[in-house]
Design a protein around this motif. Structure first.
Motif, PDB file in Angstrom:
ATOM      1  N   ALA A   4      35.693  47.966  46.350  1.00  0.00           N
ATOM      2  CA  ALA A   4      36.066  46.780  46.284  1.00  0.00           C
ATOM      3  C   ALA A   4      35.452  45.645  47.158  1.00  0.00           C
ATOM      4  N   ARG A   5      35.387  44.453  46.928  1.00  0.00           N
ATOM      5  CA  ARG A   5      34.713  43.396  47.593  1.00  0.00           C
ATOM      6  C   ARG A   5      35.873  42.448  47.686  1.00  0.00           C
ATOM      7  N   PRO A   9      35.804  32.654  47.923  1.00  0.00           N
ATOM      8  CA  PRO A   9      34.613  32.297  47.245  1.00  0.00           C
ATOM      9  C   PRO A   9      34.543  30.570  47.779  1.00  0.00           C
ATOM     10  N   ILE A  25      39.723  36.821  46.918  1.00  0.00           N
ATOM     11  CA  ILE A  25      39.367  37.530  45.896  1.00  0.00           C
ATOM     12  C   ILE A  25      39.144  39.002  46.005  1.00  0.00           C
ATOM     13  N   VAL A  27      37.382  41.960  44.017  1.00  0.00           N
ATOM     14  CA  VAL A  27      36.721  42.321  42.878  1.00  0.00           C
ATOM     15  C   VAL A  27      35.758  43.693  43.083  1.00  0.00           C
ATOM     16  N   TYR A  28      35.880  44.351  41.838  1.00  0.00           N
ATOM     17  CA  TYR A  28      35.319  45.493  42.108  1.00  0.00           C
ATOM     18  C   TYR A  28      33.615  45.687  42.031  1.00  0.00           C
ATOM     19  N   GLU A  29      33.016  46.396  43.040  1.00  0.00           N
ATOM     20  CA  GLU A  29      31.506  46.267  42.681  1.00  0.00           C
ATOM     21  C   GLU A  29      31.207  47.007  41.434  1.00  0.00           C
ATOM     22  N   ASN A  49      36.476  47.880  35.052  1.00  0.00           N
ATOM     23  CA  ASN A  49      36.941  47.367  36.461  1.00  0.00           C
ATOM     24  C   ASN A  49      36.285  46.126  36.622  1.00  0.00           C
ATOM     25  N   SER A  50      35.070  45.910  36.229  1.00  0.00           N
ATOM     26  CA  SER A  50      34.413  44.746  36.387  1.00  0.00           C
ATOM     27  C   SER A  50      35.163  43.667  35.710  1.00  0.00           C
ATOM     28  N   GLN A  51      36.097  43.862  34.936  1.00  0.00           N
ATOM     29  CA  GLN A  51      36.939  42.612  34.348  1.00  0.00           C
ATOM     30  C   GLN A  51      38.077  41.969  35.280  1.00  0.00           C
ATOM     31  N   ARG A  53      39.936  40.764  38.475  1.00  0.00           N
ATOM     32  CA  ARG A  53      39.750  39.785  39.460  1.00  0.00           C
ATOM     33  C   ARG A  53      41.134  39.598  40.098  1.00  0.00           C
ATOM     34  N   SER A  55      43.571  37.600  43.181  1.00  0.00           N
ATOM     35  CA  SER A  55      43.604  36.680  44.058  1.00  0.00           C
ATOM     36  C   SER A  55      44.718  36.941  44.957  1.00  0.00           C
TER      37      SER A  55
END
Length: 102
Positions: A4-5, A9, A25, A27-29, A49-51, A53, A55
């Motif tokens: 995860a990153r 932003p 945020i 988010v997954y790589e 998992n790219s969907q 997000r 916060s």
């Protein structure tokens, strides 16, 4: 295992304010590259998992969430812009480096 990153932003090029830049945020790589669907030309991916997000109000809360759920993560610190204070009266100072022309 997906990494995860966690980042904060930056503002978009279309905005001058700081809206939507205060939260952190998670988010997954991407696990697999996106592909173009041949019939309609849509971009698709099987990576669900790219969907996702999430916060968070602070960086510590995001890190705590990732550690609590055993998610390997990478934190990217925000780049803070250095703003110099400029006043309109500086245009008329007597010790200017360049002469004032208009």
């Amino acid at each position: 295992m997906m990494v995860a990153r966690i980042y904060r932003p930056s503002r978009t090029a279309m905005q001058s304010g700081k809206a939507k830049t205060r939260d952190w945020i998670l988010v997954y790589e991407p696990e697999e590259p996106k592909r173009i669907e041949p019939l309609m030309g849509y971009t698709s991916s099987g990576d669900m998992n790219s969907q996702l997000r999430l916060s968070f109000a602070t960086k510590e809360l995001a890190i705590e969430y990732a550690e609590r759920n055993d998610i390997p993560f990478r934190v990217e610190e925000p780049h803070l812009a250095k703003r110099s204070k400029v006043a309109y009266a500086d245009n008329f100072r007597y010790d200017r480096n360049q002469p004032w022309t208009h």
